[in-house]
Design a protein around this motif. Structure first.
Motif, mmCIF file in Angstrom:
data_model
loop_
_atom_site.group_PDB
_atom_site.id
_atom_site.type_symbol
_atom_site.label_atom_id
_atom_site.label_comp_id
_atom_site.label_asym_id
_atom_site.label_seq_id
_atom_site.Cartn_x
_atom_site.Cartn_y
_atom_site.Cartn_z
ATOM 1 N N ASP A 1 0.894 -1.126 -0.022
ATOM 2 C CA ASP A 1 -0.293 0.041 0.230
ATOM 3 C C ASP A 1 0.916 1.100 -0.002
ATOM 4 O OD1 ASP A 1 -2.327 -1.513 0.227
ATOM 5 O OD2 ASP A 1 -2.333 -1.542 2.362
ATOM 6 N N MET A 2 0.809 1.985 -1.150
ATOM 7 C CA MET A 2 1.697 3.040 -1.140
ATOM 8 C C MET A 2 0.956 4.251 -1.713
ATOM 9 S SD MET A 2 5.228 3.575 -3.697
ATOM 10 C CE MET A 2 5.729 1.949 -3.303
ATOM 11 N N THR A 3 1.485 5.596 -1.207
ATOM 12 C CA THR A 3 0.829 6.744 -1.746
ATOM 13 C C THR A 3 1.890 7.622 -2.392
ATOM 14 O OG1 THR A 3 -0.752 8.508 -1.041
ATOM 15 C CG2 THR A 3 1.207 8.168 0.449
ATOM 16 N N LEU A 4 1.686 8.712 -3.018
ATOM 17 C CA LEU A 4 2.439 9.558 -3.611
ATOM 18 C C LEU A 4 2.430 10.887 -2.821
ATOM 19 C CD1 LEU A 4 2.247 8.464 -7.185
ATOM 20 C CD2 LEU A 4 4.050 7.944 -5.673
ATOM 21 N N THR A 5 3.403 11.740 -2.842
ATOM 22 C CA THR A 5 3.329 12.961 -2.594
ATOM 23 C C THR A 5 2.159 13.909 -3.195
ATOM 24 O OG1 THR A 5 4.840 13.948 -3.990
ATOM 25 C CG2 THR A 5 5.504 13.262 -1.787
ATOM 26 N N SER A 6 1.778 13.729 -4.371
ATOM 27 C CA SER A 6 0.634 14.201 -5.129
ATOM 28 C C SER A 6 -0.199 13.208 -5.784
ATOM 29 C CB SER A 6 1.295 15.345 -5.880
ATOM 30 O OG SER A 6 0.215 15.585 -6.974
ATOM 31 N N ALA A 7 -1.335 13.109 -5.966
ATOM 32 C CA ALA A 7 -2.139 12.197 -6.487
ATOM 33 C C ALA A 7 -2.016 12.353 -8.355
ATOM 34 C CB ALA A 7 -3.375 12.529 -6.169
ATOM 35 N N ALA A 8 -1.535 13.614 -8.354
ATOM 36 C CA ALA A 8 -1.193 14.067 -9.869
ATOM 37 C C ALA A 8 0.225 13.484 -10.324
ATOM 38 C CB ALA A 8 -1.437 15.259 -10.038
ATOM 39 N N CYS A 9 1.049 12.990 -9.558
ATOM 40 C CA CYS A 9 2.313 12.573 -9.833
ATOM 41 C C CYS A 9 2.410 11.531 -11.021
ATOM 42 C CB CYS A 9 2.918 11.867 -8.584
ATOM 43 S SG CYS A 9 4.519 11.173 -8.923
ATOM 44 N N PRO A 10 3.313 12.144 -12.061
ATOM 45 C CA PRO A 10 2.979 11.352 -13.432
ATOM 46 C C PRO A 10 4.075 10.184 -13.219
ATOM 47 C CG PRO A 10 4.492 13.110 -13.749
ATOM 48 C CD PRO A 10 3.637 13.327 -12.311
ATOM 49 N N LEU A 11 4.656 9.894 -12.140
ATOM 50 C CA LEU A 11 5.976 9.084 -12.374
ATOM 51 C C LEU A 11 5.711 7.594 -11.616
ATOM 52 C CD1 LEU A 11 8.397 11.714 -11.067
ATOM 53 C CD2 LEU A 11 7.969 10.668 -13.293
ATOM 54 N N THR A 12 4.372 7.131 -11.562
ATOM 55 C CA THR A 12 4.178 5.880 -10.942
ATOM 56 C C THR A 12 4.745 4.746 -11.829
ATOM 57 O OG1 THR A 12 1.920 5.786 -12.326
ATOM 58 C CG2 THR A 12 1.832 6.648 -10.198
ATOM 59 N N ASP A 13 4.966 5.007 -13.247
ATOM 60 C CA ASP A 13 5.834 3.933 -13.775
ATOM 61 C C ASP A 13 7.284 3.629 -13.349
ATOM 62 O OD1 ASP A 13 3.292 3.263 -15.133
ATOM 63 O OD2 ASP A 13 4.127 4.406 -16.929
ATOM 64 N N VAL A 14 7.865 4.771 -13.115
ATOM 65 C CA VAL A 14 9.225 4.826 -12.701
ATOM 66 C C VAL A 14 9.338 4.096 -11.217
ATOM 67 C CG1 VAL A 14 11.109 6.375 -11.978
ATOM 68 C CG2 VAL A 14 9.826 6.726 -13.873
ATOM 69 N N ILE A 15 8.365 4.469 -10.195
ATOM 70 C CA ILE A 15 8.337 3.806 -8.923
ATOM 71 C C ILE A 15 8.151 2.416 -9.177
ATOM 72 C CG2 ILE A 15 7.169 3.663 -6.901
ATOM 73 C CD1 ILE A 15 7.012 6.870 -7.163
ATOM 74 N N ILE B 1 1.097 -3.336 -6.181
ATOM 75 C CA ILE B 1 1.192 -1.732 -5.505
ATOM 76 C C ILE B 1 -0.339 -1.223 -5.632
ATOM 77 C CG2 ILE B 1 1.969 0.695 -5.646
ATOM 78 C CD1 ILE B 1 4.621 -0.303 -6.720
ATOM 79 N N ASN B 2 -0.832 -1.273 -4.539
ATOM 80 C CA ASN B 2 -2.141 -0.541 -4.111
ATOM 81 C C ASN B 2 -1.892 1.092 -4.121
ATOM 82 O OD1 ASN B 2 -3.534 -3.225 -4.447
ATOM 83 N ND2 ASN B 2 -3.167 -3.318 -2.401
ATOM 84 N N TRP B 3 -2.285 1.494 -4.938
ATOM 85 C CA TRP B 3 -2.100 3.105 -4.808
ATOM 86 C C TRP B 3 -3.174 3.646 -3.910
ATOM 87 C CZ3 TRP B 3 2.468 4.622 -5.960
ATOM 88 C CH2 TRP B 3 3.183 4.167 -6.903
ATOM 89 N N VAL B 4 -2.858 4.296 -2.665
ATOM 90 C CA VAL B 4 -3.789 4.721 -1.976
ATOM 91 C C VAL B 4 -3.619 6.093 -1.632
ATOM 92 C CG1 VAL B 4 -3.954 4.509 0.738
ATOM 93 C CG2 VAL B 4 -2.975 2.610 -0.572
ATOM 94 N N TRP B 5 -4.945 6.848 -1.483
ATOM 95 C CA TRP B 5 -4.856 8.263 -1.561
ATOM 96 C C TRP B 5 -5.234 8.593 0.023
ATOM 97 C CZ3 TRP B 5 -1.559 9.339 -4.666
ATOM 98 C CH2 TRP B 5 -1.400 8.462 -6.031
#
Length: 131
Positions: free
Chosen positions: A72-86, A103-107
């Protein structure tokens, strides 16, 4: 010349699943969550240059019986375009440790600076951030 006979040679049975796991470097026992979390420290946020664990982006890790890590992972911003890199970095970091990962993207809850670990704060300060 010695006599040649039709001798049969018995070969041992091979457990193909175990052989595949041995070849991939992944054992049949799932790794501890702590090992997966430690490996995730090799995954670096491309914008900040700090690993996702110390940034507080990892909300939870489980490993099932088939040695699949569920993150379960989030990002500093939901608009982050770098999910593929991560996701690519995660694949490399966990290679040989687990059979697969998801990866479950969690907001929720939203990420905030309070989630950064002390090590993460030290790393950000070294980069000139005031945290």
């Amino acid at each position: 010349m010695p006599d040649q006979t039709d001798e049969k040679i018995e070969l041992p049975e091979v457990d193909l699943e175990a052989a595949a796991a041995a070849q991939s470097g992944v054992g049949t026992t799932p790794p501890p969550v702590e090992d997966v979390t430690e490996a995730l420290k090799d995954v670096v946020d491309p914008e900040l240059g700090i690993n996702v664990v110390d940034l507080g982006l990892i909300y939870g890790v489980t490993v099932d019986d088939s040695s699949t890590a569920i993150i379960d992972m989030t990002l500093t911003s939901a608009a982050c375009p770098l999910t593929d890199v991560i996701e690519d970095q995660t694949r490399m970091a966990l290679e040989g440790l687990v059979n697969d990962f998801r990866i479950n993207w969690v907001w929720m809850p939203p990420w905030g600076p309070e989630k950064i670990t002390d090590d993460g704060r030290d790393q950000l300060r070294a980069l000139g951030f005031n945290v």
